[in-house]
Structures are given as C-alpha cells and as structure tokens.
Write a protein that holds these residues in place. Structure first.
Motif, mmCIF file in Angstrom:
data_model
loop_
_atom_site.group_PDB
_atom_site.id
_atom_site.type_symbol
_atom_site.label_atom_id
_atom_site.label_comp_id
_atom_site.label_asym_id
_atom_site.label_seq_id
_atom_site.Cartn_x
_atom_site.Cartn_y
_atom_site.Cartn_z
ATOM 1 N N HIS A 540 30.293 -13.617 39.544
ATOM 2 C CA HIS A 540 28.958 -14.114 39.443
ATOM 3 C C HIS A 540 28.523 -14.738 40.732
ATOM 4 C CE1 HIS A 540 25.133 -15.111 37.557
ATOM 5 N NE2 HIS A 540 25.339 -16.341 37.778
ATOM 6 N N PHE A 544 25.386 -14.023 43.452
ATOM 7 C CA PHE A 544 24.688 -14.907 43.758
ATOM 8 C C PHE A 544 24.373 -15.400 45.222
ATOM 9 C CE2 PHE A 544 23.373 -19.473 44.268
ATOM 10 C CZ PHE A 544 22.289 -19.377 43.482
ATOM 11 N N GLY A 552 23.866 -11.161 39.565
ATOM 12 C CA GLY A 552 24.822 -11.735 38.965
ATOM 13 C C GLY A 552 25.091 -11.067 37.625
#
Length: 573
Positions: A540, A544, A552
């Motif tokens: 994630h 990002f 994500g």
C-alpha cells in the motif's frame, strides 16, 4: 455553474445591443412610411378617378337628356304619323326643321355625338350628321333603354348608344313604334378624356374596362399591359370603387378603379409600385449601406481590441493555467507592443524562478522516494524468503524430492527475478508470472486449493512496482486458505476503466467481519507497528508513493465467502 463572461464578450454584446435597436427602429419607421405613402397614393388615385367618372356621367346624362327632348318634340311626333303630312313638300319641310333642331341640340354637348330618329312606319331615318341608314334588323336588336357599347368594326369606330322610343311599347317590336330616338357618341370622346386625364397627372396610366369587352385605351398606352390587367380583373369581384395590388409578371402594380353610374364601365388607373417607392427604397438602402460601414468599422475596432487587450489577457490566463497543471517550462513569446509587454516579461521571469525552485525540490523528493522504495522492497524480500525456505525444509523432511525439486526450481526463477535490483518497476506480465510460480509452490505444499488468473492482454505491458501482487497472494494463502478446512479457491482478475487499473484478488476462506475489514483498512494509512501486516502495508505504501492519493489497497467481503483485496492505481502519462 453558469459560464462567466469576460470583458471582451461584454463589449461585443454592448456594440450589438447599440446597433440592433437603431436598425429595428429604422426598419419600423421605413415600414410605416411605405404604408402611409401607399395609403395616400391609393386615396389620391381613387379620388381622382371618382371625379373623372363623375365628369363622364355628367356628360353622358346630358346626352340622355337630349334624347328625351327630341322624343318629346311635336315635330318628331308629326313625322311619326304617316298620314299627318299629305304632301311630300310638307314632309321635307318637317324633316328639315327636325334636322336643324337636332343640330342645335347636338352642339350643346362637349362631346361629338349623333342624334338619330328612326321612323319605322315610313322606313325613314333622320340624323344631324346625314350618315345614318334605316335598318329594321338593327332596330329589332335593341331591347333596352340603357347605354350599350358597340365595338369597332371594319367600317366604323366603336361607339356607345341609347334608344328611346314613343309610344312606350311593352313586349312589342320597335318596328311598331311611331318614332325611335337614338343618341350616340364615339369612344374617341372617352379616349380624349383619358388624354386630358393623363396630361393633368403625369404618372397616370388609365383605360376603361368592362368585363367581356376589350379595354378602351389611348394609342400611346401599353396595349399588352392594359390587356393583361383587364384579364386579371376579369377574375376579381369589383365593387363600385376601390384599390387592389396585382402582380403582372415580375412587377407589382397598384390598381385603382371607379365605376361610371351611367355607362357601367370602370375607369381603371394603374401605376407600378416600384416607381412610386423607389425614393424610399433608395433611402433605406443608403441607410443599410451606412450601417454596414459602421458595422465594419466596429468590427475593426473589435479586432484591434481583441489583439491589443483580449488576446494578451487570454495568453496570461493560459500561462497561469499551464503553471497550475505543472507545465513550468511554459513561456509567453507573444509581444503585444503595449503595456502588456511588461506583464509578459515579469511573468516569464516568475516562471523561470518557479521552475528552478520546483526542479530543485522535485529532485530532492525523487532521491528520497527512491531511497524509501528500496528500503520497503528490502523489507519484503526477507519476509518471502523465510516463508519459502520453511516450505523447502518441510518438503525435505517428508522426503518428497520431486516437490522439493520443483519448489527449488520455482524459487530459483523467483530469486532470479527479484535480484535484478537495478529497476524498481517491472511489467505486469512479469509480476503475474511471479505469482504463478508462487502459487505453484504453495499448491505443492497445501494441495487443497486451485486458482484462476484472468488479466486483459492490454494490461500486461503496464509498468508496476515489483512485488506488488505476490505479498497479497501470500497473505491470502496464510490467512484465507490455510486457516480454512474447506477446499480453497483463489481468483485473480484485472480491470481497466478510464485510465484506472485494478487487480482484484478473491479467496473462499473464512473472511473477516466488517469491523475487522475496517480496522485493516485503517492500518494501511498508519505507521507500521509490530502487530501489523508488513506485506500488505508495504504494498500500500509503495503504491501511495509511486502514484497518487487514490492508489493503494482496499478491502471488502468477497463473493466467494472470504476476503477481496483490490489493488488500484492510475498509470502515469
């Protein structure tokens, strides 16, 4: 949201709103003027025609009176009685006396006329012009006491006549009368009046008309035009007087008419509307030409205003919008040669400084991001290696050499892939191949699940962060398949929609509660703790940093009964 009007648009609208009322007011006044002039023209023409026909009626009524005077004369009565005069001398003497009276009465009228007395019993005719001939057939044809028209023949001109006989006979032939008085006048008298009428009114074009007869006109008049108008009037219901507009060919004519009460013929006056309205049309056309020049001048002013003011403003706005979208290399090259030159120069200097500062900060952020990504990847690799070596140990312990060998080969392919550290990105096709190797190894170990992978071919060439999918599949195996006693299913699906890409991973494990899913989603955005899922959090965070705030992992319940993990990112252009 309503569009905003700029200053240039407002000025153009203001100019249009200034010209439009002027044109509309002038067009209305021109329309009123044309109608007023036309109405006055119709009234004047009809008034002249009414006076003209009244003059004709007065003359014709005077001639009718002459016939009455002749019919009441005692000398005429004596001539009508065949036995009243014994000798031929007395008859000649009486005839001479009547002829003298007819001559005196005839000259009392301004028109050339003929007074004729027919004596049916003696078969004689007496007239003031000595040209008449007695004819029984002619008398038998006359049945009315009103004026009748006799068209021109081969030997005589056209004329009007009126009969008066004595005594008054009812349903009997005129041959039984004692005397028949006829008064005649030639159509040349009416033509002469038309000439006088034209001399008084220079624009007059007139003729006499009655349905069923050829029009009576001056020789100077246009024969084909008069006949054409007469043929059009044949199809009209005419009153005693009035006005009409008739189209003859390509031209419109104003037709005025008034009926003679005595003759029942119409005096018709016609004149082309184009000839009458030409001065007004010239004035109107001159105004429109002037307005065209005014419009062209205003268009020139608008063009100058656009080039000198509006265009520099639009370029400045475009420059600001380019800066807002990240095009910091955009510069204004246009030179308006006015006060905007200074603004353009200052804008270019400002963008130079902004670009220099942003490039400096951007390079620092790139170096920090690369260092952060390599650190996260180094955390992922030992985690996966530990799990894989544990699996190999278990296979050797149970003496499954074939499975151990196959696992070691798959691990060799995997480590060959992850040891290429010169790049942090790889194609989605390579990532899917890595996942297939991993699932093959896990399937050898667990042997109670199967998987399907369905990725569109258009997504396979996409560049994505390394080890983006494998940690999630690993989490699915550990927490979804291994913890469930049922036969497991893993589905990996790819989707593409308007530049947004998704990899959806579903499993048929025991799943999580809604509160657990929400807690897991929250931990993805928080700093990593000792109890958190390192693999999911790392993926994630990498997405990002690599893409944007909307990239994500998201979590939800899977249709298969377990957990659905969706990887979302927008491919940068």
């Amino acid at each position: 949201m309503h569009p905003r009007w700029n200053t240039f648009s407002k000025m153009v609208v203001l100019i249009v709103l200034f010209i439009l009322p002027v044109v509309m007011i002038y067009s209305y006044t021109n329309y009123v003027s044309v109608n007023t002039i036309r109405q006055e023209l119709e009234d004047k023409s009809l008034s002249r025609l009414s006076f003209f026909t009244s003059q004709i009626d007065n003359i014709v009524d005077q001639l009718s009176t002459l016939s009455i005077i002749v019919s009441k004369d005692s000398s005429v009565k004596k001539l009508g009685e065949a036995v009243a005069l014994a000798s031929s001398f007395q008859q000649l003497e009486a005839q001479e006396e009547v002829i003298q009276k007819l001559g005196l009465l005839s000259v009392t009228s301004s028109w050339k006329n003929s007074l004729i007395i027919y004596l049916p019993k003696t078969k004689q005719v007496i007239s003031n012009d000595y040209l008449s001939v007695y004819d029984d057939g002619y008398l038998q044809e006359q049945t009315v006491r009103s004026w009748s028209y006799h068209p021109a023949g081969s030997e005589q001109d056209g004329y009007f006549s009126k009969m008066l006989w004595s005594p008054l006979l009812m349903n009997r032939s005129l041959l039984e009368a004692d005397a028949v008085v006829e008064v005649r006048f030639r159509e040349s008298n009416m033509i002469r009046m038309l000439n006088d009428y034209k001399n008084e009114e220079k624009n007059a074009n007139s003729f006499f008309y009655k349905k069923g007869f050829a029009p009576i006109r001056d020789e100077r008049a246009q024969a084909h035009l008069a006949e054409r108008i007469a043929s059009l009037l044949d199809n009209q219901e005419l009153g005693k007087s009035g006005n009409q507009t008739l189209d003859v060919g390509t031209e419109s004519y104003l037709i005025s008419f008034a009926q003679s009460k005595s003759l029942e013929w119409y005096a018709v006056d016609y004149q082309p509307l184009e000839q009458v309205l030409t001065p007004i049309k010239k004035s109107r056309n001159l105004f429109y030409v002037a307005m065209v020049f005014v419009l062209l001048f205003e268009l020139l002013a608008i063009v100058l205003l656009y080039n000198q003011v509006q265009k520099p403003i639009l370029l400045l706005l475009r420059g600001v919008q380019k800066i807002q979208t990240g095009s910091y290399s955009y510069r204004l090259s246009y030179r308006p040669r006015n006060e905007f030159d200074y603004l353009f120069t200052k804008f270019n200097e400002m963008t130079d400084e902004i670009q220099r500062l942003i490039e400096k900060v951007y390079l620092e952020n790139i170096r920090f991001r690369e260092a952060k990504l390599k650190h996260l990847q180094s955390q992922i690799n030992p985690h996966f290696l530990a799990n894989s070596l544990l699996f190999v140990k278990n296979m050797i312990a149970i003496q499954d050499d074939q499975a151990a060998t196959k696992m070691i080969l798959k691990l060799a392919e995997y480590f060959r892939y992850i040891t290429k550290l010169e790049h942090t990105l790889s194609t989605l096709e390579e990532e899917i191949k890595l996942v297939e190797n991993y699932l093959t190894i896990q399937n050898l170990r667990i042997q109670r699940f199967h998987y399907t992978i369905n990725i569109p071919d258009s997504m396979l060439p996409l560049l994505v962060p390394r080890l983006m999918i494998q940690p999630i599949v690993e989490n699915t195996i550990i927490h979804g398949i291994e913890k469930s006693l049922n036969y497991g299913i893993i589905q990996i699906t790819g989707e593409e929609e308007d530049g947004t890409y998704r990899i959806i991973i579903d499993d048929s494990g025991d799943g999580m509660s809604a509160e657990g899913i929400h807690e897991l989603q929250t931990r993805m955005t928080e700093p990593l703790d000792q109890e958190g899922s390192c693999g999911l959090w790392n993926v994630h965070q990498r997405l990002f940093y690599q893409y944007d705030l909307h990239s994500g992992l998201t979590f939800e319940a899977s249709p298969l009964g377990g957990l659905r993990v969706t990887i979302t990112w927008r491919q940068s252009v």
